[in-house]
Design an enzyme around this catalytic site. Structure first.
Site, PDB file in Angstrom:
ATOM      1  N   HIS A  15       3.153  19.351  -2.852  1.00 43.53           N
ATOM      2  CA  HIS A  15       4.418  19.131  -1.392  1.00 43.53           C
ATOM      3  C   HIS A  15       4.781  18.026  -1.275  1.00 43.53           C
ATOM      4  O   HIS A  15       3.804  16.701  -1.170  1.00 43.53           O
ATOM      5  CB  HIS A  15       3.331  20.151  -0.612  1.00 43.53           C
ATOM      6  CG  HIS A  15       2.575  19.315   0.252  1.00 43.53           C
ATOM      7  ND1 HIS A  15       1.261  19.145  -0.542  1.00 43.53           N
ATOM      8  CD2 HIS A  15       1.800  18.618   1.501  1.00 43.53           C
ATOM      9  CE1 HIS A  15      -0.278  18.351   0.127  1.00 43.53           C
ATOM     10  NE2 HIS A  15       0.578  17.921   1.096  1.00 43.53           N
TER      11      HIS A  15
ATOM     12  N   ASP B 134       5.134  16.307   3.010  1.00 42.94           N
ATOM     13  CA  ASP B 134       4.204  17.181   4.822  1.00 42.94           C
ATOM     14  C   ASP B 134       5.194  17.114   4.954  1.00 42.94           C
ATOM     15  O   ASP B 134       5.946  16.512   5.875  1.00 42.94           O
ATOM     16  CB  ASP B 134       3.333  15.668   4.826  1.00 42.94           C
ATOM     17  CG  ASP B 134       2.096  14.695   4.447  1.00 42.94           C
ATOM     18  OD1 ASP B 134       1.652  15.655   3.084  1.00 42.94           O
ATOM     19  OD2 ASP B 134       1.884  13.763   3.599  1.00 42.94           O
TER      20      ASP B 134
ATOM     21  N   HIS C 244       2.956  15.711  -3.413  1.00 43.68           N
ATOM     22  CA  HIS C 244       1.717  15.269  -4.079  1.00 43.68           C
ATOM     23  C   HIS C 244       1.004  16.437  -4.162  1.00 43.68           C
ATOM     24  O   HIS C 244       1.542  17.359  -3.387  1.00 43.68           O
ATOM     25  CB  HIS C 244       0.602  14.042  -3.546  1.00 43.68           C
ATOM     26  CG  HIS C 244       1.234  14.120  -1.296  1.00 43.68           C
ATOM     27  ND1 HIS C 244       2.520  13.993  -0.566  1.00 43.68           N
ATOM     28  CD2 HIS C 244       0.569  14.399  -0.662  1.00 43.68           C
ATOM     29  CE1 HIS C 244       2.289  14.295   0.602  1.00 43.68           C
ATOM     30  NE2 HIS C 244       0.349  15.087   0.410  1.00 43.68           N
TER      31      HIS C 244
ATOM     32  N   ARG D  72      -6.101  10.396   7.548  1.00 37.46           N
ATOM     33  CA  ARG D  72      -3.999   9.489   7.472  1.00 37.46           C
ATOM     34  C   ARG D  72      -3.228   9.364   8.875  1.00 37.46           C
ATOM     35  O   ARG D  72      -4.263  10.079   9.697  1.00 37.46           O
ATOM     36  CB  ARG D  72      -4.255  11.390   7.327  1.00 37.46           C
ATOM     37  CG  ARG D  72      -2.550  11.210   6.882  1.00 37.46           C
ATOM     38  CD  ARG D  72      -1.589  12.467   6.004  1.00 37.46           C
ATOM     39  NE  ARG D  72      -2.189  13.272   7.017  1.00 37.46           N
ATOM     40  CZ  ARG D  72      -1.485  14.534   6.563  1.00 37.46           C
ATOM     41  NH1 ARG D  72      -1.645  15.265   5.251  1.00 37.46           N
ATOM     42  NH2 ARG D  72      -1.297  15.586   7.301  1.00 37.46           N
TER      43      ARG D  72
HETATM   44  C1  SIN Z   1      -2.513  15.857   2.247  1.00 41.13           C
HETATM   45  O1  SIN Z   1      -1.880  16.214   1.500  1.00 41.13           O
HETATM   46  O2  SIN Z   1      -1.716  14.618   2.883  1.00 41.13           O
HETATM   47  C2  SIN Z   1      -4.323  15.428   1.589  1.00 41.13           C
HETATM   48  C3  SIN Z   1      -3.968  14.528   0.173  1.00 41.13           C
HETATM   49  C4  SIN Z   1      -5.308  14.204   0.061  1.00 41.13           C
HETATM   50  O3  SIN Z   1      -6.438  14.351   0.419  1.00 41.13           O
HETATM   51  O4  SIN Z   1      -5.756  13.008  -1.262  1.00 41.13           O
END
Ligand code: SIN
Length: 281
Positions: A101, A103, A257, A272
């Protein structure tokens, strides 16, 4: 490559570079920030090791690249709405970001990027993979590129939030599942142009894209499935092995990602901060 301030070490052919020679907790000067931005534009995702970023330094770093984006579905999940703590506890059968995906693309202006910091890293597993959507676009045939030009996709958050998604029972990181939650839908070009580099990027993803404008979801399915799978062909990807204090800073306009849920009996805690972006064009 050695620039004047940082060292940029590519980790794969299409995407990803490790950055050495910078301590992000000490506010970097404008020249260093410009070099980091250039590395992000060139590589799509950049990695740093052995950083000591507390919450304030983390947010201050993000603000050097834009305003902080408040995630509408994690809102209220922690004390600070500017922070999302991504927590995976032993026994969780689901994790945040377990499908390929970009974000928060149900928003009209999805975030330009995210800075993810490794707080508690498991002894194995929990890697994050990234895929260049510029490389994915470049590899399409001219006929497919022509067909996609001008086509818009429908992005919805119905699979990742709300009561129908039913994710909270499976994982420690909670999203909004209350009855007042409402689906957010936006239309975005299937091929977007990167606002800083001018590079064309494929812009559909598994978590949010549900079809194409003017078509039913059933009619959209085959083409969407092809584009989703094409977007993470192995040669477009890199894989990041986390260590405590590591950072992944990705350009959400340029990469997809995925987070792996393969840490067995181990906890994984990441912090994050997302950075606001513009409407894709
Ligand atoms: C995300 O999709 O932002 C999480 C990525 C992760 O936890 O590695």
């Amino acid at each position: 490559m050695r620039n004047s301030r940082i060292e940029v070490l590519p980790v794969a052919g299409a995407v990803g570079a490790e950055i050495a020679g910078v301590h992000l907790a000490e506010p970097p000067d404008d020249g260093t920030i410009a070099e980091i931005r250039a590395a992000l534009n060139a590589h799509g995702v950049i990695f740093f090791r052995d950083q000591e970023l507390d919450v304030e330094a983390h947010k201050a770093l993000a603000r050097r690249f834009g305003e902080i984006f408040i995630h509408p579905n994690f809102k209220g999940s922690g004390a600070d709405p500017e922070i999302v703590v991504i927590r995976r506890e032993p026994g969780d059968s689901s994790v945040v970001g377990e499908e390929w995906h970009a974000d928060t693309t149900m928003c009209a202006a999805p975030p330009m990027g995210a800075i993810l910091y490794g707080v508690e890293v498991p002894p194995y597993g929990g890697d994050t993979l990234f895929a260049s959507q510029g490389a994915a676009y470049d590899a399409l045939s001219d006929g497919m590129k022509r067909m996609l030009e001008g086509l818009r996709a429908v992005h919805s958050d119905r699979k990742v939030a709300g009561p129908q998604a039913a994710l909270n029972a499976k994982r420690a990181t909670k999203v909004r599942e209350d009855a007042e939650w409402r689906e957010t839908i936006s239309l975005h070009p299937v091929i977007r142009t990167h606002p800083e580099t001018g590079r064309k990027m494929l812009f559909v993803n598994h978590s949010y894209t549900v079809g194409f404008e003017g078509m039913t979801e059933a009619e959209s399915r085959r083409l969407l499935d092809f584009l989703l799978a094409h977007g993470h062909r192995p040669e477009f990807t890199c894989r990041f092995r986390w260590s405590t204090g590591a950072i992944a800073f990705w350009d959400n306009r340029a990469v997809k990602h995925i987070a792996l849920n393969d840490t067995g009996p181990h906890r994984r805690i990441m912090r994050r901060v997302q950075i606001a972006g513009e409407a894709p064009f």
